[in-house]
Design a protein around this motif. Sequence first.
Motif, PDB file in Angstrom:
ATOM      1  N   VAL A 126       0.848  -1.201   0.000  1.00  0.00           N
ATOM      2  CA  VAL A 126       0.000   0.000   0.000  1.00  0.00           C
ATOM      3  C   VAL A 126       0.880   1.247   0.000  1.00  0.00           C
ATOM      4  O   VAL A 126       0.601   2.218  -0.739  1.00  0.00           O
ATOM      5  N   ASP A 129       2.224   1.638  -3.415  1.00  0.00           N
ATOM      6  CA  ASP A 129       1.175   2.137  -4.323  1.00  0.00           C
ATOM      7  C   ASP A 129       0.928   3.619  -4.092  1.00  0.00           C
ATOM      8  O   ASP A 129       0.812   4.407  -5.046  1.00  0.00           O
ATOM      9  N   VAL A 162      -6.666   4.577  -5.769  1.00  0.00           N
ATOM     10  CA  VAL A 162      -6.371   3.910  -4.490  1.00  0.00           C
ATOM     11  C   VAL A 162      -7.443   2.860  -4.230  1.00  0.00           C
ATOM     12  O   VAL A 162      -7.173   1.763  -3.771  1.00  0.00           O
ATOM     13  N   SER A 166      -6.807  -1.255  -3.896  1.00  0.00           N
ATOM     14  CA  SER A 166      -7.151  -1.989  -2.689  1.00  0.00           C
ATOM     15  C   SER A 166      -7.821  -3.258  -3.068  1.00  0.00           C
ATOM     16  O   SER A 166      -7.787  -4.250  -2.434  1.00  0.00           O
TER      17      SER A 166
END
Length: 166
Positions: A126, A129, A162, A166
Amino acid sequence: MYQSLVSFQGWTFIAQILNLFIQIYLFKRFLFKPVKKIFEQRQSEVDAMYDDASKAKQDAEAAKESYESHLRTAAAEAEAITTRAVATAQRRSDEIVGEAQRQAAFLKEKAQSDIALERKKAINEVKNDISCFAVDIAAKVVEREISAKDHEALIEEFISNVGDAS
């Protein structure tokens, strides 16, 4: 006629007495002694049978006592064997349960460490990213001048990217 029956004659009396003694002697010799001998043989046989029966009874009592002693010994040995078997089974059961608990604890610790590792990987991904998105946004910002409207559009695009990541 009846007087001759009651009369006393000396020689007849002596002959009758002698005849009586001879009969007693003959009875004693040929009847009483053999009969007494037979009685004595039978008595000795009966005594021997009683002695044999008494001896057999004593032997039977000794055998019974020996049997009961062996039975008590066998019962005690069986009890000891059972006690040892139960103790061995309990000890083995405790060992198996302990080993299973150790393995369960090991697997739990391993699962927890794997979960923590996967969590760290997910967080790092995460972060990667987010940093990639931030770099992309910064690159786009640098390329052009951003107005309020463009700024809002970039934020919306960032949020949608985002959400997709996920």
